[in-house]
Design an enzyme around this catalytic site. Structure first.
Site, mmCIF file in Angstrom:
data_model
loop_
_atom_site.group_PDB
_atom_site.id
_atom_site.type_symbol
_atom_site.label_atom_id
_atom_site.label_comp_id
_atom_site.label_asym_id
_atom_site.label_seq_id
_atom_site.Cartn_x
_atom_site.Cartn_y
_atom_site.Cartn_z
ATOM 1 N N ARG A 29 0.900 7.326 -7.893
ATOM 2 C CA ARG A 29 -0.195 6.304 -7.320
ATOM 3 C C ARG A 29 -1.622 5.576 -7.838
ATOM 4 N NH1 ARG A 29 0.463 3.735 -2.863
ATOM 5 N NH2 ARG A 29 -1.835 4.562 -1.708
ATOM 6 N N SER A 85 -2.992 15.332 6.768
ATOM 7 C CA SER A 85 -4.319 14.120 5.952
ATOM 8 C C SER A 85 -5.706 14.231 5.662
ATOM 9 C CB SER A 85 -3.618 12.581 5.243
ATOM 10 O OG SER A 85 -4.863 12.533 4.476
ATOM 11 N N THR A 93 -6.611 17.910 -3.099
ATOM 12 C CA THR A 93 -5.437 16.987 -3.705
ATOM 13 C C THR A 93 -6.764 17.165 -4.982
ATOM 14 O OG1 THR A 93 -4.608 15.231 -2.187
ATOM 15 C CG2 THR A 93 -5.463 14.619 -4.127
ATOM 16 N N TYR A 105 1.032 -1.169 -0.263
ATOM 17 C CA TYR A 105 -0.083 -0.217 0.318
ATOM 18 C C TYR A 105 0.776 1.529 0.159
ATOM 19 C CZ TYR A 105 -3.288 4.218 1.432
ATOM 20 O OH TYR A 105 -3.624 5.011 1.325
ATOM 21 N N ARG A 162 6.892 9.066 0.757
ATOM 22 C CA ARG A 162 7.676 7.839 0.824
ATOM 23 C C ARG A 162 8.832 7.926 1.930
ATOM 24 N NH1 ARG A 162 6.013 6.611 -4.551
ATOM 25 N NH2 ARG A 162 4.086 5.344 -4.628
ATOM 26 N N GLN A 179 -4.648 18.263 4.252
ATOM 27 C CA GLN A 179 -4.918 18.578 2.803
ATOM 28 C C GLN A 179 -6.466 17.814 2.618
ATOM 29 O OE1 GLN A 179 -5.034 14.681 2.518
ATOM 30 N NE2 GLN A 179 -6.048 15.037 0.284
ATOM 31 N N GLY A 219 8.543 11.506 -5.474
ATOM 32 C CA GLY A 219 9.419 10.718 -6.414
ATOM 33 C C GLY A 219 11.239 10.675 -5.393
ATOM 34 N N TYR A 252 -9.129 15.879 0.743
ATOM 35 C CA TYR A 252 -10.181 14.887 -0.502
ATOM 36 C C TYR A 252 -11.954 15.296 0.489
ATOM 37 C CZ TYR A 252 -6.515 11.986 -1.405
ATOM 38 O OH TYR A 252 -5.291 11.608 -1.708
ATOM 39 N N LYS A 258 -3.570 20.251 -4.842
ATOM 40 C CA LYS A 258 -1.814 19.377 -5.175
ATOM 41 C C LYS A 258 -2.389 18.473 -6.236
ATOM 42 C CE LYS A 258 0.301 16.038 -2.261
ATOM 43 N NZ LYS A 258 0.162 14.492 -3.076
ATOM 44 N N HIS A 313 1.250 12.530 -7.950
ATOM 45 C CA HIS A 313 0.411 11.593 -6.720
ATOM 46 C C HIS A 313 1.483 9.850 -6.492
ATOM 47 C CE1 HIS A 313 -3.430 11.657 -4.322
ATOM 48 N NE2 HIS A 313 -2.711 10.210 -3.870
#
Length: 379
Positions: free
Chosen positions: A283, A109, A157, A27, A335, A129, A313, A131, A256, A280
């Protein structure tokens, strides 16, 4: 600061992979569909070279700058990541504390399993952030709470209008909601440190984590489905809807997930203060271009009239310099601190950020750069 035997983000990544069950690891780590986009992100960054200057007296290198109106110690912020709670007990709070120690912003988030007020105890600068949920009134209530809690910037986002196709989550039995089943049971039991140290602690302190930013009567655990009205829904969001959010939110507003320069121009017209150039982390849409390739066109489109952040990245301090050289004001990392979090909680996240800081300073010295301002636009 503990180094955890890790001397770069790749070391943290490998230790995280070993500690986490496969489903949780995938995930965090994997992309969508055939996962070509992840390779494009990395290959594009690796292909960029930079021309050093010498005899520049780089004994003192200053990494401080200003992001969205406030000073920061690094041109860096922690990106919003919804799965932190599955990597470490109260993972969002651990990340927020690491960010505060590094004197950089932490982006909460809206999918967090800790509420805003709990995360705010970390101190430091918080962004939020968003959603959007099916019930827009719930979304606007969370926006109001974010402002009241001290978040000075709202990130909307916009690159996930529909749910992405993450086939591996169904293949390994780690779908949403998460439930133990014949496919994932052995995987979970074979990672006792995670099972006891993360999930066991939740069971000892109130049970499984839940979607914390919904009203109490609507919160469901990660092992349960979202209630009616509480599912994320953005397929009906358009520029008019974005302007309504702009009217509601008194602080800075950032979009974003932009890759097209025309969308950046429209964002300015809608009253945004900044954009995040991002796919993203590859993803959501496997056919999207490498983010670093999209960055210069968006920088040109906004012409210095809003801040531009880069995301997707970043694994080395030199990646930060590359984004700055192509015009970004700063970068988001997702990440990399999650790897550290999975290895050692707050301390592991601190290690990830310290590695990036050290590499950034070293890269600036090698290039003859003494300030972030000198790095911006440097080809």
């Amino acid at each position: 600061m503990m180094d955890f035997g890790c001397f770069n983000v790749a070391d943290l990544r490998e230790k995280a992979r070993k500690r986490l069950p496969l489903g949780v690891w995938e995930y965090v780590e994997r992309g969508t569909e055939d996962e070509h986009g992840m390779g494009r992100n990395r290959a594009a960054l690796d292909a960029i070279t930079m021309l050093p200057r010498v005899l520049r007296a780089v004994e003192e290198v200053d990494t401080s700058t200003t992001l969205l109106g406030e000073p920061v110690a690094l041109p860096l912020a922690i990106a919003p990541t919804g799965g932190a709670s599955m990597l470490w007990y109260q993972g969002d709070l651990a990340l927020a504390k690491a960010a505060a120690k590094a004197r950089i912003p932490f982006t909460v988030s809206s999918a967090s399993t800790m509420n805003l007020e709990e995360i705010a105890t970390a101190g430091g600068r918080m962004w939020f952030q968003l959603y959007l949920w099916e019930n827009r009134a719930l979304s606007m209530a969370v926006v109001d709470r974010a402002w009241a809690t001290g978040c000075d910037t709202l990130f909307v986002t916009v690159d996930m209008p529909v749910q992405p196709n993450r086939e591996y989550m169904r293949q390994n039995g780690f779908g949403t909601p998460f439930r133990l089943n014949a496919t994932n049971l052995f995987d979970v039991l074979s990672h006792p440190r995670w099972l006891v140290g993360t999930m066991g602690r939740y069971q000892l302190h109130g049970g499984m984590p839940s979607q914390a930013n919904l009203p109490k009567q609507m919160r469901t655990k990660v092992t349960e489905g979202a209630p009616p009205g509480g599912r994320f829904k953005q397929d009906d969001l358009d520029w008019e809807g974005l302007k309504a959010i702009r009217d509601r939110w008194p602080g800075k507003l950032v979009l974003k997930g932009l890759l097209h320069p025309e969308d950046a121009r429209l964002a300015m017209e809608a009253g945004a203060d900044g954009v995040v150039v991002s796919n993203h982390g590859a993803r959501v849409f496997d056919c999207s271009p490498a983010t670093i390739h999209a960055l210069p066109q968006i920088v040109d489109a906004v012409g210095g009239r809003m801040q531009v952040l880069f995301d997707s990245g970043v694994r080395r301090g030199s990646d930060i310099i590359k984004a700055l050289a192509l015009g970004a004001d700063g970068v988001l990392v997702g990440r990399a601190p999650l790897y550290g979090l999975a290895v050692g909680g707050e301390g592991g996240a601190c290690r990830a950020l310290e590695l990036l800081r050290t590499e950034l300073v070293r890269s600036m010295g090698m290039l003859g750069l003494r300030t972030v301002a000198e790095a911006r636009g440097r080809q």
